[in-house]
Design an enzyme around this catalytic site. Sequence first.
Site, mmCIF file in Angstrom:
data_model
loop_
_atom_site.group_PDB
_atom_site.id
_atom_site.type_symbol
_atom_site.label_atom_id
_atom_site.label_comp_id
_atom_site.label_asym_id
_atom_site.label_seq_id
_atom_site.Cartn_x
_atom_site.Cartn_y
_atom_site.Cartn_z
ATOM 1 N N ASP A 99 17.961 103.500 -21.615
ATOM 2 C CA ASP A 99 19.041 103.940 -20.731
ATOM 3 C C ASP A 99 18.600 105.144 -19.892
ATOM 4 O O ASP A 99 19.257 105.500 -18.919
ATOM 5 C CB ASP A 99 20.262 104.347 -21.577
ATOM 6 C CG ASP A 99 21.470 103.470 -21.291
ATOM 7 O OD1 ASP A 99 21.419 102.714 -20.321
ATOM 8 O OD2 ASP A 99 22.447 103.563 -22.055
ATOM 9 N N LYS B 230 25.392 92.238 -22.391
ATOM 10 C CA LYS B 230 24.002 92.683 -22.572
ATOM 11 C C LYS B 230 23.286 91.788 -23.574
ATOM 12 O O LYS B 230 22.147 91.372 -23.362
ATOM 13 C CB LYS B 230 23.972 94.153 -23.022
ATOM 14 C CG LYS B 230 24.296 95.106 -21.892
ATOM 15 C CD LYS B 230 24.595 96.523 -22.359
ATOM 16 C CE LYS B 230 25.063 97.361 -21.160
ATOM 17 N NZ LYS B 230 25.563 98.683 -21.520
ATOM 18 N N GLN C 5 26.201 102.368 -26.702
ATOM 19 C CA GLN C 5 27.224 102.152 -25.677
ATOM 20 C C GLN C 5 28.169 103.354 -25.605
ATOM 21 O O GLN C 5 28.725 103.778 -26.619
ATOM 22 C CB GLN C 5 28.008 100.866 -25.995
ATOM 23 C CG GLN C 5 29.009 100.473 -24.942
ATOM 24 C CD GLN C 5 28.355 100.082 -23.610
ATOM 25 O OE1 GLN C 5 27.343 99.395 -23.587
ATOM 26 N NE2 GLN C 5 28.915 100.551 -22.515
#
Length: 282
Positions: A120, A53, A97
């Site tokens: 997200d 990422k 994460q």
Amino acid sequence: MSNLIDGKQIAKEIRAELKKEVDALREKTGKVPGLAVVLVGEDPASATYVRMKGKACEEAGFLSRTHRLSEDTSQRELLDLVKQLNEDDEIHGILVQLPLPDGLDEQEVLYTIDPEKDVDGFHPFNVGRLMTGDPSFVPCTPRGVIELLDRSGVEIKGKRAVVIGRSNIVGKPVALLLLQRHATVTICHSRTQDLPGVVREADIVVAAVGRPEMIKGDWIREGAVVIDVGVNRVGEKKLVGDVAFDEAKEAASLITPVPGGVGPMTIAMLLQNTLESFKNHE
Ligand code: NDP
């Protein structure tokens, strides 16, 4: 002609488009979109995702910040970092994460992220907006599935779509997005009866189960489009999807491979969401 949907290539094109846009924005405003990724602990798979990422961010001209916290980080320390990032004007997207190490309350952490920076799309505010059809941050993998269909010229409206899997991360949001686009959607799960029969009715099949090659070739209707979200490790190195690819590709008009299908789209969509957040903020 190949009936493969090349997610790697499509994601590459999207990242190049984003870079162009970010370069132009930098020129015009002197600012760039910023993504902060928080990694707690040492899980090797999570560490790899976080590295990928960060690299994709930098290549596309975004500001990328990675916060690596030790396994024994307390809930309070993690929440304090998220709150600090909520207030940080250089940061437009925050991603924690998952999974978090045992002992940390994932839900409380996700709910603490400012919904305006929730790239997200896991905050209940954004989940609710997805449900009502209002503009929101859409979770990256489901958004990637729709983008793959669009960029492959697949008409969604009026089609019968079958989504196998009902997780909050993939199955449910994919189904809602297909519904928003006027597909007739069926959601299947572990208690669905006659799964092969249901899948055989689909014009569009989205598999998000997490079981290697469970969906067989003879479940796929001639000409159906097959999007395989599954990523399953078989043996030491091999990755396979939820669909028995070699069989299914004979019947499908279009199909995604694993790897190289949906996977690369997830990061591209993360960048897209971060750029959209930047535009909303500026
Ligand atoms: P979950 O384990 O959260 O959900 C799996 C779903 O599949 C559940 O709804 C479950 O049903 C259903 N299911 C399990 N077994 C069967 C069965 N035998 N028949 C029908 N349905 C079944 O997984 P995720 O949604 O998080 O992930 C799904 C897959 O996608 C995984 O392989 C994962 O690695 C991959 N993935 C890939 C991403 C990417 O490419 N970037 C991102 C996220 C995930 P029930 O609800 O009844 O238990």
